[in-house]
Design an enzyme around this catalytic site. Structure first.
Site, PDB file in Angstrom:
ATOM      1  N   ASN A  10      27.471  12.533  -5.047  1.00  0.00           N
ATOM      2  CA  ASN A  10      27.620  14.085  -4.491  1.00  0.00           C
ATOM      3  C   ASN A  10      28.450  13.966  -3.343  1.00  0.00           C
ATOM      4  O   ASN A  10      28.231  13.381  -2.284  1.00  0.00           O
ATOM      5  CB  ASN A  10      26.071  14.262  -3.960  1.00  0.00           C
ATOM      6  CG  ASN A  10      26.008  15.448  -3.222  1.00  0.00           C
ATOM      7  OD1 ASN A  10      26.896  16.357  -3.455  1.00  0.00           O
ATOM      8  ND2 ASN A  10      24.970  15.701  -2.798  1.00  0.00           N
ATOM      9  N   TRP A  11      29.580  14.498  -3.551  1.00  0.00           N
ATOM     10  CA  TRP A  11      30.714  14.802  -2.560  1.00  0.00           C
ATOM     11  C   TRP A  11      30.315  15.957  -1.563  1.00  0.00           C
ATOM     12  O   TRP A  11      31.073  15.894  -0.443  1.00  0.00           O
ATOM     13  CB  TRP A  11      32.081  15.040  -3.201  1.00  0.00           C
ATOM     14  CG  TRP A  11      32.724  13.826  -3.652  1.00  0.00           C
ATOM     15  CD1 TRP A  11      31.965  12.563  -4.300  1.00  0.00           C
ATOM     16  CD2 TRP A  11      34.135  13.495  -4.197  1.00  0.00           C
ATOM     17  NE1 TRP A  11      32.788  11.888  -4.811  1.00  0.00           N
ATOM     18  CE2 TRP A  11      34.081  12.124  -4.507  1.00  0.00           C
ATOM     19  CE3 TRP A  11      35.265  14.341  -3.857  1.00  0.00           C
ATOM     20  CZ2 TRP A  11      35.355  11.599  -5.197  1.00  0.00           C
ATOM     21  CZ3 TRP A  11      36.453  13.819  -4.210  1.00  0.00           C
ATOM     22  CH2 TRP A  11      36.686  12.290  -4.857  1.00  0.00           C
ATOM     23  N   LYS A  12      29.233  16.473  -1.770  1.00  0.00           N
ATOM     24  CA  LYS A  12      28.866  17.675  -0.530  1.00  0.00           C
ATOM     25  C   LYS A  12      30.230  18.377  -0.382  1.00  0.00           C
ATOM     26  O   LYS A  12      30.980  18.744  -1.103  1.00  0.00           O
ATOM     27  CB  LYS A  12      28.454  16.999   0.493  1.00  0.00           C
ATOM     28  CG  LYS A  12      27.183  16.147   0.142  1.00  0.00           C
ATOM     29  CD  LYS A  12      26.252  15.708   1.463  1.00  0.00           C
ATOM     30  CE  LYS A  12      25.443  14.546   0.983  1.00  0.00           C
ATOM     31  NZ  LYS A  12      24.456  14.436   2.047  1.00  0.00           N
ATOM     32  N   HIS A  95      18.961  20.179  -4.029  1.00  0.00           N
ATOM     33  CA  HIS A  95      19.359  19.191  -2.833  1.00  0.00           C
ATOM     34  C   HIS A  95      18.524  19.477  -1.679  1.00  0.00           C
ATOM     35  O   HIS A  95      18.576  20.881  -1.419  1.00  0.00           O
ATOM     36  CB  HIS A  95      20.733  18.944  -2.828  1.00  0.00           C
ATOM     37  CG  HIS A  95      21.087  17.883  -2.095  1.00  0.00           C
ATOM     38  ND1 HIS A  95      21.212  18.134  -0.806  1.00  0.00           N
ATOM     39  CD2 HIS A  95      21.439  16.645  -2.276  1.00  0.00           C
ATOM     40  CE1 HIS A  95      21.601  16.742  -0.163  1.00  0.00           C
ATOM     41  NE2 HIS A  95      21.866  15.798  -1.126  1.00  0.00           N
ATOM     42  N   GLU A  97      19.795  19.646   1.258  1.00  0.00           N
ATOM     43  CA  GLU A  97      20.392  20.398   2.238  1.00  0.00           C
ATOM     44  C   GLU A  97      20.565  21.996   1.547  1.00  0.00           C
ATOM     45  O   GLU A  97      20.672  22.919   2.258  1.00  0.00           O
ATOM     46  CB  GLU A  97      22.028  19.963   2.194  1.00  0.00           C
ATOM     47  CG  GLU A  97      21.840  18.646   3.038  1.00  0.00           C
ATOM     48  CD  GLU A  97      23.081  17.537   2.609  1.00  0.00           C
ATOM     49  OE1 GLU A  97      23.884  18.179   1.816  1.00  0.00           O
ATOM     50  OE2 GLU A  97      22.967  16.557   3.101  1.00  0.00           O
ATOM     51  N   GLU A 163      14.990  11.834  -3.300  1.00  0.00           N
ATOM     52  CA  GLU A 163      15.753  11.756  -2.156  1.00  0.00           C
ATOM     53  C   GLU A 163      14.891  12.048  -0.890  1.00  0.00           C
ATOM     54  O   GLU A 163      15.007  13.017  -0.399  1.00  0.00           O
ATOM     55  CB  GLU A 163      16.941  12.503  -2.012  1.00  0.00           C
ATOM     56  CG  GLU A 163      18.055  12.402  -3.464  1.00  0.00           C
ATOM     57  CD  GLU A 163      19.531  12.731  -3.110  1.00  0.00           C
ATOM     58  OE1 GLU A 163      20.258  12.175  -3.110  1.00  0.00           O
ATOM     59  OE2 GLU A 163      19.450  13.784  -2.554  1.00  0.00           O
ATOM     60  N   GLY A 169      21.882  10.429   4.744  1.00  0.00           N
ATOM     61  CA  GLY A 169      22.955  10.230   5.666  1.00  0.00           C
ATOM     62  C   GLY A 169      22.506   9.757   7.043  1.00  0.00           C
ATOM     63  O   GLY A 169      23.417   9.968   8.166  1.00  0.00           O
ATOM     64  N   SER A 208      21.117   7.065   1.640  1.00  0.00           N
ATOM     65  CA  SER A 208      21.988   6.043   2.034  1.00  0.00           C
ATOM     66  C   SER A 208      22.057   4.988   1.284  1.00  0.00           C
ATOM     67  O   SER A 208      21.831   3.601   1.766  1.00  0.00           O
ATOM     68  CB  SER A 208      21.194   5.724   3.749  1.00  0.00           C
ATOM     69  OG  SER A 208      21.042   6.659   4.469  1.00  0.00           O
ATOM     70  N   GLY A 229      25.551   9.759  -1.667  1.00  0.00           N
ATOM     71  CA  GLY A 229      26.346  10.747  -0.936  1.00  0.00           C
ATOM     72  C   GLY A 229      27.542  10.384  -0.347  1.00  0.00           C
ATOM     73  O   GLY A 229      28.484  10.139  -1.022  1.00  0.00           O
ATOM     74  N   GLY A 230      27.476   9.920   0.945  1.00  0.00           N
ATOM     75  CA  GLY A 230      28.699   9.322   1.850  1.00  0.00           C
ATOM     76  C   GLY A 230      29.177   8.221   0.920  1.00  0.00           C
ATOM     77  O   GLY A 230      30.849   8.430   0.994  1.00  0.00           O
TER      78      GLY A 230
HETATM   79  C1  PEP Z   1      22.867  12.965  -0.786  1.00  0.00           C
HETATM   80  O1  PEP Z   1      22.802  14.052   0.129  1.00  0.00           O
HETATM   81  O2  PEP Z   1      22.629  13.036  -2.056  1.00  0.00           O
HETATM   82  C2  PEP Z   1      22.697  11.537  -0.444  1.00  0.00           C
HETATM   83  C3  PEP Z   1      22.427  10.574  -1.086  1.00  0.00           C
HETATM   84  O3  PEP Z   1      23.459  11.242   0.846  1.00  0.00           O
HETATM   85  P1  PEP Z   1      23.831   9.936   1.538  1.00  0.00           P
HETATM   86  O4  PEP Z   1      24.020   8.889   0.302  1.00  0.00           O
HETATM   87  O5  PEP Z   1      25.030  10.070   2.067  1.00  0.00           O
HETATM   88  O6  PEP Z   1      22.664   9.596   2.146  1.00  0.00           O
END
Ligand code: PEP
Length: 246
Positions: A10-12, A95, A97, A163, A169, A208, A229-230
């Protein structure tokens, strides 16, 4: 039941046209990891470009959200049909967010998952408890409520992403035992909902995930892949995580 792992990124709100270089690396790396499926969800502006680039490869391209309606006067929103038209084959819905910054309710998420099905997209339906809910011993109850409210009835062809909001994050992750407990609970809930293929629905862990913790998190029972994500923004990290399935 054997489920094929899915490694999803997920590149957000990150990525410009030049980021195609990272996708090219991911496409190349995925070709030598035959035991998993791959999905990259870039910002909507890049879906068509990325879909063209990944065409014929082992990497599918998805959206990060869609509106429930197929078209209409909804300035700034994107329909599932538009993502499909741009070359996407999946879409993330619900999600945390989106739930937090856009006030999305379980009912709204369910409508989006239904829209995904209508458009022929695989819905990746996200659920996860807050820190306060976990501290109050309410994690299972909170996730159970989200699942019941967010999944369309009779849904058999979706992916669920667990999640924990407090892990996204932050660099903080649940213990392997907590992941096993939650994923086992989600699996039971899917089967209990009467979803015939509840055993076949893939349940991803997200929050994470990094190369250093991927093995511990992704080899837990009922974890069928990751939503990243990141670490999905860097092809090397994304592929190092996926290498768990080598
Ligand atoms: C996400 O937002 O879907 C996610 C898993 O982010 P991160 O891996 O950066 O915690």
């Amino acid at each position: 039941m054997a489920r094929r792992p899915l490694v999803a990124g997920n590149w957000k709100m990150n990525g410009l046209k030049a980021s195609a270089a990272e996708l090219t690396k991911i496409v190349a790396g995925a070709s030598s990891l035959p035991n998993a499926d791959f999905l990259i969800c870039p910002p909507a502006t890049l879906v068509a470009q990325f879909a063209a680039l990944a065409k014929g490869s082992r990497v599918a391209i998805g959206g990060q959200d869609c509106r429930a309606e197929p078209s209409g006067a909804f300035t700034g929103d994107i329909a599932a049909e538009m993502l499909k038209d741009a070359g996407a084959s999946a879409v993330i819905v619900g999600h945390s967010e989106r739930r937090r910054y856009h006030g999305e309710t379980d009912a709204a998420v369910r409508a989006k998952a239904q829209a995904a099905r209508r458009a022929g997209l695989l819905a990746v339906v996200c659920v996860g408890e807050s820190r306060a809910e976990r501290d109050a011993g309410q994690a299972l109850a909170a996730v159970g409520k989200q699942l019941d409210g967010s999944l369309p009835d009779g849904e058999t062809d979706c992916v669920v992403a667990y999640e924990p909001v407090w892990a996204i994050g932050t660099g903080v992750t649940p213990t392997q035992d907590d992941v096993i407990a939650m994923h086992g609970f989600i699996r039971e809930r899917l089967v209990a909902r009467g979803v015939a293929s509840g055993q076949g629905v893939r349940i991803l862990y997200g929050g994470s995930v990094k190369p250093a913790n991927a093995r511990e998190l992704l080899t837990a029972a009922n974890v069928d892949g990751a939503l990243i994500g990141g670490a999905s923004l860097k092809a090397d990290d994304f592929l190092a995580i996926a290498a768990v399935y080598r």
